[in-house]
Design a protein around this motif. Sequence first.
Motif, PDB file in Angstrom:
ATOM      1  N   MET B   1       0.182   3.451  -1.130  1.00 44.54           N
ATOM      2  CA  MET B   1       1.559   3.857  -1.428  1.00 44.54           C
ATOM      3  C   MET B   1       1.879   5.164  -0.711  1.00 44.54           C
ATOM      4  SD  MET B   1       2.929   1.609  -3.464  1.00 44.54           S
ATOM      5  CE  MET B   1       4.103   2.220  -4.675  1.00 44.54           C
ATOM      6  N   CYS B   2       3.149   5.357  -0.432  1.00 42.39           N
ATOM      7  CA  CYS B   2       3.524   6.473   0.411  1.00 42.39           C
ATOM      8  C   CYS B   2       4.444   7.469  -0.273  1.00 42.39           C
ATOM      9  CB  CYS B   2       4.157   5.951   1.682  1.00 42.39           C
ATOM     10  SG  CYS B   2       2.890   5.315   2.769  1.00 42.39           S
ATOM     11  N   GLU B   3       4.356   7.538  -1.559  1.00 41.95           N
ATOM     12  CA  GLU B   3       5.114   8.556  -2.266  1.00 41.95           C
ATOM     13  C   GLU B   3       4.508   9.932  -1.978  1.00 41.95           C
ATOM     14  OE1 GLU B   3       3.452   6.084  -3.560  1.00 41.95           O
ATOM     15  OE2 GLU B   3       1.879   6.921  -4.822  1.00 41.95           O
ATOM     16  N   ASP B  22       9.304   9.020  -5.034  1.00 38.25           N
ATOM     17  CA  ASP B  22       9.713   7.949  -4.121  1.00 38.25           C
ATOM     18  C   ASP B  22      11.095   8.226  -3.539  1.00 38.25           C
ATOM     19  OD1 ASP B  22      10.277   5.544  -2.856  1.00 38.25           O
ATOM     20  OD2 ASP B  22      10.732   4.508  -4.722  1.00 38.25           O
ATOM     21  N   LEU B  23      12.058   8.563  -4.414  1.00 34.61           N
ATOM     22  CA  LEU B  23      13.448   8.736  -3.991  1.00 34.61           C
ATOM     23  C   LEU B  23      13.897  10.188  -4.069  1.00 34.61           C
ATOM     24  CD1 LEU B  23      15.146   5.721  -5.820  1.00 34.61           C
ATOM     25  CD2 LEU B  23      14.628   5.904  -3.389  1.00 34.61           C
ATOM     26  N   ILE B  24      14.613  10.625  -3.045  1.00 30.65           N
ATOM     27  CA  ILE B  24      15.219  11.960  -3.027  1.00 30.65           C
ATOM     28  C   ILE B  24      16.660  11.776  -2.576  1.00 30.65           C
ATOM     29  CG2 ILE B  24      15.189  14.281  -2.014  1.00 30.65           C
ATOM     30  CD1 ILE B  24      12.112  12.475  -1.392  1.00 30.65           C
ATOM     31  N   ILE B  38       7.668   6.960  -8.741  1.00 27.13           N
ATOM     32  CA  ILE B  38       7.413   5.520  -8.791  1.00 27.13           C
ATOM     33  C   ILE B  38       7.307   5.002 -10.218  1.00 27.13           C
ATOM     34  CG2 ILE B  38       6.333   5.429  -6.508  1.00 27.13           C
ATOM     35  CD1 ILE B  38       3.603   5.379  -7.948  1.00 27.13           C
ATOM     36  N   MET B  52       9.502  18.956   4.491  1.00 24.62           N
ATOM     37  CA  MET B  52       8.846  17.731   4.049  1.00 24.62           C
ATOM     38  C   MET B  52       7.767  17.395   5.053  1.00 24.62           C
ATOM     39  SD  MET B  52      12.057  15.534   2.764  1.00 24.62           S
ATOM     40  CE  MET B  52      10.873  14.529   1.933  1.00 24.62           C
ATOM     41  N   ASN B  53       6.604  17.098   4.546  1.00 27.28           N
ATOM     42  CA  ASN B  53       5.491  16.685   5.385  1.00 27.28           C
ATOM     43  C   ASN B  53       4.985  15.367   4.816  1.00 27.28           C
ATOM     44  OD1 ASN B  53       2.925  16.254   6.482  1.00 27.28           O
ATOM     45  ND2 ASN B  53       2.660  18.443   6.878  1.00 27.28           N
ATOM     46  N   LEU B  54       5.434  14.280   5.404  1.00 27.97           N
ATOM     47  CA  LEU B  54       5.184  12.965   4.809  1.00 27.97           C
ATOM     48  C   LEU B  54       3.735  12.546   4.921  1.00 27.97           C
ATOM     49  CD1 LEU B  54       8.424  11.082   5.868  1.00 27.97           C
ATOM     50  CD2 LEU B  54       7.948  12.384   3.801  1.00 27.97           C
ATOM     51  N   VAL B  55       3.126  12.863   6.057  1.00 26.57           N
ATOM     52  CA  VAL B  55       1.729  12.459   6.229  1.00 26.57           C
ATOM     53  C   VAL B  55       0.842  13.208   5.226  1.00 26.57           C
ATOM     54  CG1 VAL B  55      -0.200  12.439   7.861  1.00 26.57           C
ATOM     55  CG2 VAL B  55       2.070  11.742   8.621  1.00 26.57           C
ATOM     56  N   HIS B  57       2.014  14.077   2.341  1.00 27.07           N
ATOM     57  CA  HIS B  57       2.553  13.702   1.023  1.00 27.07           C
ATOM     58  C   HIS B  57       3.135  14.896   0.278  1.00 27.07           C
ATOM     59  CE1 HIS B  57       0.628   9.631   0.992  1.00 27.07           C
ATOM     60  NE2 HIS B  57      -0.078  10.230   1.912  1.00 27.07           N
TER      61      HIS B  57
END
Lengths: 65, 65
Positions: B1-3, B22-24, B38, B52-55, B57
Amino acid sequence: MCEANAYMVKDGKEELLMEAVDLIEPEDNNGSYRIMNIFGEQKIIKGRIKLMNLVAHKILFERTA
Amino acid sequence: MCEANAYMVKDGKEELLMEAVDLIEPEDNNGSYRIMNIFGEQKIIKGRIKLMNLVAHKILFERTA
């Protein structure tokens, strides 16, 4: 990997701005964002964040009025 | 999962706001964001996105002046 694709929403349609975005950072208070993907490519996006859905790997931007 | 985990940066320290986001989504132009994880938990965060740094998290917020 948990990067996301960034889109600009125009007239209800999503136009791809960049794939595999890792970093999103506001530019100094001028209403734009710097985005960078996992390949090191960068773009400056004029607009604001409309919605981020991380599980769906989506970042939506929209132009400000 | 990618939250991702959301943090508020205060005096250089990261305080956890919510895990597994999950949502912003921006709240209507009042300088705050609605975040949802989630598990369906929601919070309203007063402030702006700092990075934001998605990799990694990570979503960092900061208070606006």
